[in-house]
Design a protein around this motif. Structure first.
Motif, PDB file in Angstrom:
ATOM      1  N   VAL A   7       0.895  -1.521   0.134  1.00 38.78           N
ATOM      2  CA  VAL A   7      -0.497   0.077   0.536  1.00 38.78           C
ATOM      3  C   VAL A   7       1.062   1.441  -0.213  1.00 38.78           C
ATOM      4  CG1 VAL A   7      -1.462   1.582   1.319  1.00 38.78           C
ATOM      5  CG2 VAL A   7      -1.881  -0.621   1.037  1.00 38.78           C
TER       6      VAL A   7
ATOM      7  N   GLU B 281      -3.792   0.309  -2.570  1.00 37.57           N
ATOM      8  CA  GLU B 281      -3.513  -0.588  -2.843  1.00 37.57           C
ATOM      9  C   GLU B 281      -2.942  -1.077  -4.258  1.00 37.57           C
ATOM     10  OE1 GLU B 281      -4.663  -5.553  -1.482  1.00 37.57           O
ATOM     11  OE2 GLU B 281      -6.381  -3.979  -1.765  1.00 37.57           O
TER      12      GLU B 281
ATOM     13  N   SER C 111     -11.245  -1.634  -2.194  1.00 35.39           N
ATOM     14  CA  SER C 111      -9.827  -1.928  -1.865  1.00 35.39           C
ATOM     15  C   SER C 111     -10.195  -2.211  -0.662  1.00 35.39           C
ATOM     16  CB  SER C 111      -8.396  -1.681  -1.978  1.00 35.39           C
ATOM     17  OG  SER C 111      -7.139  -2.186  -0.741  1.00 35.39           O
TER      18      SER C 111
ATOM     19  N   ALA D 146      -8.065   0.583  -5.445  1.00 35.20           N
ATOM     20  CA  ALA D 146      -6.348  -0.176  -5.528  1.00 35.20           C
ATOM     21  C   ALA D 146      -6.408   0.019  -7.075  1.00 35.20           C
ATOM     22  CB  ALA D 146      -7.281  -1.721  -5.938  1.00 35.20           C
TER      23      ALA D 146
ATOM     24  N   THR E 134      -8.120  -3.085   1.819  1.00 28.41           N
ATOM     25  CA  THR E 134      -7.237  -2.273   2.678  1.00 28.41           C
ATOM     26  C   THR E 134      -7.235  -0.715   2.947  1.00 28.41           C
ATOM     27  OG1 THR E 134      -6.237  -4.418   2.176  1.00 28.41           O
ATOM     28  CG2 THR E 134      -4.811  -2.545   3.067  1.00 28.41           C
TER      29      THR E 134
END
Ligand code: BES
Ligand code: MN
Ligand code: ZN
Length: 507
Positions: free
Chosen positions: A336, A346, A431, A437, A433
């Motif tokens: 990341v 990400e 994403s 992305a 996270t």
């Protein structure tokens, strides 16, 4: 580069190695184009018949050489095909003239001086022929022994062109030629940068070239090196460049005019080599990836051209330079990055690197609140699949601006097409996270990339994205004024946008 002059001399008495005339495709065979009346007369009015006997049709780009009429100082006449004869009330278009001039300039490699007796109706036509000749005569010989031309045939490019039928003392003609020379020289310099192998043109080397040119043309230049980029938090540019021995750079070129009312920002993708990184490209997909800095080369050329022409507009060029390489220090798929804007990304595929460097440069460019931002990038293979090798895609957050860019491109002879930014494709980049992305759905990949970039444009700023992955690098044979290799795609469109903005006709 090829020297260019306007001349009022008669074709017969001119000391040259060749006289160029135009021939068009008529319903009943080749037709000699205006501008060549005196030459035709010297053949007793039989030039069209002679050309037909030689098998000429007047098709676009066709080149036919024949001995000059007796009494001519030049030994040969070269007829170049212009394509279809224009309709009754029309004249030859600028792009037809540009292509014909380019094709014949290429065919005349090895010749020293040629006089062009092509159909010119106004100053703009003279500019188009000049541009075509200067761009067509281009060759990249820096890595050939004995200065052999890129064709490997040992022929030096056409050295000198005299345009007959121009008006050397007319202001409009002079300005058109000056413009053609400035734009063509800078465009050819962009081609040189694109064609320079990646072992010689890394981000640092590119930045040095930009610095030298800026100094020469009174452009302000700032170079952020890896230290400054780290300090500034440019996670996108750093993340792409971290796998390479050659560190990244962000170059800012500022041309300003005391008479400017508007400020344009151009942002260029400058990946000096795109191996794909850890998501390595397979063989067959990386041989031409030195061309991945074509966007930055176009931005660089356009800013210098704007300065040389003294356009009454402020133009800032941002070159986002990095080399995308796999190594023990390279960004991994799954990493990341914290971008300059503060957003996190990400990285799912390290080969989707262009959008990462552009994101940082776009956010940085946005901080100055320019009236508009245009980015240029060899961004996606998907755009090549969609539009082919000669057309770039135009996306924007403003429909009128996108249309204006497509129109400007057409005006200068560049093929482009408007592309949408469908909202539903945005969620493919969600994403678990990070904020976003760097990859989404495969279908519509060019548009997905555009949607990613849009997230990094400052609130309320008009923005457009040109994906030049198709036309930036010509792997096929040369055509018109386009050589094999780096083409200089988007340079003329950017210059035209700067001109239109200076004239208050845009933004
Ligand atoms: N530089 C390439 C795009 C490209 C392809 C330029 C062909 C010129 C000719 C870009 O960085 C790239 O690799 N894009 C990927 C994105 C994908 C991984 C989401 C692509 O298009 O395959
Ligand atoms: Mn890539
Ligand atoms: Zn790339």
């Amino acid at each position: 580069m090829t020297a260019l002059t306007l001349s009022t001399a008669a074709a017969s008495g001119l000391r040259a190695d060749a006289i160029v005339v135009g021939v068009a495709k008529g319903a009943k065979g080749p037709v000699v184009a205006p501008g060549a009346e005196a030459v035709d007369k010297a053949y007793d009015g039989k030039l069209a018949d002679i050309l037909q006997t030689l098998g000429a049709s007047g098709a676009e780009g066709e080149v036919t050489k024949l001995p000059a009429p007796s009494g001519f100082k030049a030994p040969v006449v070269v007829a170049v095909g212009l394509g279809a004869v224009p309709a009754d009330d029309e004249t030859y278009g600028a792009e037809e003239l540009r292509r014909a001039a380019g094709a014949v300039a290429r065919a005349l490699a090895g010749t020293k001086k040629a006089a062009f007796a092509l159909p010119l109706t106004d100053a703009a036509d003279a500019g188009a022929v000049a541009e075509g000749a200067l761009l067509g005569a281009y060759s990249f010989d820096a890595y050939k022994e004995n200065g052999q031309s890129a064709k490997g045939n040992g022929k030096a490019p056409l050295a000198e062109v005299a345009l007959l039928g121009g008006k050397p003392r007319d202001k409009a003609y002079k300005a058109a030629i000056e413009r053609a020379v400035a734009v063509s020289e800078e465009l050819n310099r962009a081609r040189d940068l694109i064609n320079t192998p990646p072992n010689d043109l890394n981000p640092e080397a590119f930045a040095a070239v930009a610095q030298a040119a800026a100094k020469e043309h009174g452009i302000k230049v700032e170079v952020l090196d890896e230290k400054a980029l780290t300090k500034g938090g440019f996670g996108g540019i750093l993340g792409v460049g971290v796998g390479s021995e050659a560190p990244p750079r962000l170059v800012k070129l500022s041309y300003s005019s005391s008479k400017a009312n508007k400020h344009l920002a151009f942002v260029g993708k400058g990946i000096t080599y795109d191996s794909g990184g850890i998501s390595l490209k397979p063989a067959g997909h990386n041989e031409t990836m030195k061309c991945d800095m074509s966007g930055a080369a176009a931005v660089f050329a356009a800013v210098v051209a704007a300065a040389r022409l003294g356009l009454e507009v402020n133009v800032t060029g941002w070159l986002a330079l990095a080399e995308n390489m796999p190594s023990g220090s390279a960004t991994r798929p799954g990493d990341v990055l914290r971008m300059y804007s503060g957003k996190t990304v990400e990285v799912l595929n390290t080969d989707a690197e262009g959008r990462l460097v552009l994101a940082d440069a776009l956010w940085k460019a946005s901080e100055e609140k320019p009236d508009a931002i245009v980015d240029v990038a060899t961004l996606t293979g998907a755009m090549v699949l969609a539009l082919g090798n000669r057309t770039f895609g135009v996306m924007a957050n403003d429909d009128a601006f996108r249309a204006a860019i497509v129109d400007a491109a057409e005006e200068v002879g560049e093929e482009s097409w408007p592309m949408p930014l469908p909202e539903h494709l945005r969620k493919g980049m969600d994403s678990p996270t990070a904020d976003i992305a760097n990859m989404g759905e495969r279908m519509g990949g060019g548009l997905v990339a555009g949607l990613f970039l849009r997230e990094f444009v400052g609130e309320g700023i008009t923005w457009a994205h040109l994906d030049i992955a198709g036309p930036a690098f010509n792997e096929a044979g040369p055509f018109g004024y386009t050589p094999k290799g780096g083409t200089g795609s988007a340079v003329r469109t950017l210059v035209r946008l700067a001109e239109l903005t200076a004239q208050g006709e845009l933004g």
